[in-house]
Design a protein around this motif. Structure first.
Motif, mmCIF file in Angstrom:
data_model
loop_
_atom_site.group_PDB
_atom_site.id
_atom_site.type_symbol
_atom_site.label_atom_id
_atom_site.label_comp_id
_atom_site.label_asym_id
_atom_site.label_seq_id
_atom_site.Cartn_x
_atom_site.Cartn_y
_atom_site.Cartn_z
ATOM 1 N N ASN A 135 -9.995 -6.871 0.497
ATOM 2 C CA ASN A 135 -11.045 -7.864 0.277
ATOM 3 C C ASN A 135 -12.405 -7.547 0.885
ATOM 4 O OD1 ASN A 135 -8.835 -9.398 -0.844
ATOM 5 N ND2 ASN A 135 -10.131 -11.191 -0.592
ATOM 6 N N GLU A 162 -11.517 -17.010 -3.922
ATOM 7 C CA GLU A 162 -10.894 -15.910 -4.647
ATOM 8 C C GLU A 162 -10.288 -16.377 -5.967
ATOM 9 O OE1 GLU A 162 -8.580 -12.983 -2.444
ATOM 10 O OE2 GLU A 162 -8.797 -14.290 -0.695
ATOM 11 N N GLY A 163 -10.024 -15.402 -6.853
ATOM 12 C CA GLY A 163 -9.309 -15.686 -8.070
ATOM 13 C C GLY A 163 -9.980 -15.136 -9.310
ATOM 14 N N SER A 166 -9.996 -9.450 -10.350
ATOM 15 C CA SER A 166 -9.167 -10.546 -9.861
ATOM 16 C C SER A 166 -8.692 -10.224 -8.456
ATOM 17 C CB SER A 166 -7.987 -10.790 -10.810
ATOM 18 O OG SER A 166 -7.298 -11.965 -10.428
ATOM 19 N N GLU A 167 -7.559 -10.802 -8.063
ATOM 20 C CA GLU A 167 -7.109 -10.779 -6.676
ATOM 21 C C GLU A 167 -6.273 -9.540 -6.325
ATOM 22 O OE1 GLU A 167 -6.356 -15.073 -5.088
ATOM 23 O OE2 GLU A 167 -5.628 -15.024 -7.154
ATOM 24 N N THR A 168 -5.573 -9.652 -5.193
ATOM 25 C CA THR A 168 -4.845 -8.518 -4.634
ATOM 26 C C THR A 168 -3.709 -8.021 -5.512
ATOM 27 O OG1 THR A 168 -5.367 -9.089 -2.348
ATOM 28 C CG2 THR A 168 -3.374 -7.815 -2.706
ATOM 29 N N ASN A 186 -3.507 -13.023 -11.522
ATOM 30 C CA ASN A 186 -3.814 -13.595 -10.225
ATOM 31 C C ASN A 186 -2.636 -13.349 -9.296
ATOM 32 O OD1 ASN A 186 -6.408 -14.837 -9.803
ATOM 33 N ND2 ASN A 186 -5.896 -16.330 -11.397
ATOM 34 N N ASP A 187 -2.702 -13.905 -8.096
ATOM 35 C CA ASP A 187 -1.628 -13.737 -7.117
ATOM 36 C C ASP A 187 -0.503 -14.732 -7.377
ATOM 37 O OD1 ASP A 187 -2.993 -11.709 -5.922
ATOM 38 O OD2 ASP A 187 -3.692 -12.868 -4.207
#
Length: 278
Positions: free
Chosen positions: A49, A103-104, A159-161, A177-178
């Motif tokens: 991040n 986030e997202g 997008s996220e992780t 997404n997560d």
């Protein structure tokens, strides 16, 4: 996110990837598979991040390194320290953490705003408009001074992780997404399966984990059959001084019993620096 009207130092590149390429020592030469280059070992480390601009936006300027060679360095593309600086704020000296941006998938697409790159305050929030200097990230800046710096690296997926880490090991993601799993990624469709099929040794190391496999490997169906490739950081460290180091190693702060190492906001970034240094 280069050369545009606004830059979020958090959106765009959601992981910091450090790739270390080590040359084989002469004593190991006879024990290693022949390669097309002198490189016999690749070690991949991915943090969390932070974008290029958040870490290196004013690199190599504002450099507090006692042994700085800033005047001799090539400037990376899109220094924050240009006309964009007035829209951003430096993390104050003595501060080593920042609030986490929103986030997202939706938030990051709002940041992007169809390529206008001007929606960061709306999407990820005002807290996304900050950047670090060498006073907080001296290790990363020192590595950049000594080795190569990928100033045109972009996130694989906006997008996220989870989707981005899955992209890094499979070239695609079944989630945006997560969330999950399910859905899953078949083992044979990952880089691990490819390496195994060609007889290339590999290992995946974390500080320690409590589940069957470390995050995000639970997204890979059939991974439970290959846990012999998984280990802890201590195992990786011991292999460094032997002939048993795999050709490709992932050394990851995520999926472990401690999450502080990844530098994910609002964590203190120096904890991750000390982990990297170790």
């Amino acid at each position: 996110m280069h050369g545009l009207a606004s830059v979020s130092p958090f959106a765009g590149i959601f992981v910091l990837a450090l790739v270390f390429l080590t040359l084989a020592a002469p004593a190991l030469g006879s024990l290693l598979r022949d390669t097309r280059t002198p490189i016999h070992h690749v070690v991949i480390i991915m943090m969390e991040n932070h974008s290029f601009d958040n870490i290196f936006g004013v690199y190599p300027e504002v450099n507090s390194s006692a042994n700085s060679v800033a005047s001799q360095l090539t400037r990376p593309v899109n220094l924050v320290g240009t006309r964009l600086l007035s829209d951003l704020s430096a993390v104050p000296a003595g501060s080593y953490s920042t609030p986490n941006p929103l986030e997202g998938y939706l938030a990051y697409h709002a940041d992007w705003n169809h390529g206008k790159m001007n929606g960061f305050i709306y999407g990820s929030g005002a807290q996304s408009m900050t950047y670090f200097t060498s006073t907080q990230l001296s290790l990363e800046w020192s590595l950049a001074e000594e080795y190569g710096l990928g100033d045109m690296y972009f996130s694989s997926y906006l997008s996220e992780t989870a989707p981005n880490r899955l992209m890094s090991i499979a070239g695609f993601t079944p989630v945006e997404n997560d969330y999950g799993p399910p859905p899953y990624i078949p083992y044979q469709e990952t880089i691990f399966g490819e390496l195994s099929s060609y007889g290339v040794t590999w290992g995946y190391y974390t500080p320690g984990y409590t589940r069957g496999v470390p995050y995000p490997l639970e997204y890979i169906s059939g991974m439970a059959k290959h846990t012999g490739h998984l280990g802890r950081i201590g195992t990786f460290e011991s292999l460094l001084s032997t002939t048993g180091l795999p050709a490709v190693s992932w050394v990851m702060p995520l999926g472990s019993t401690s999450t502080d190492y990844s530098q994910h906001p609002p964590q203190n970034v120096t904890v991750g620096e000390l982990w990297l240094l170790g």
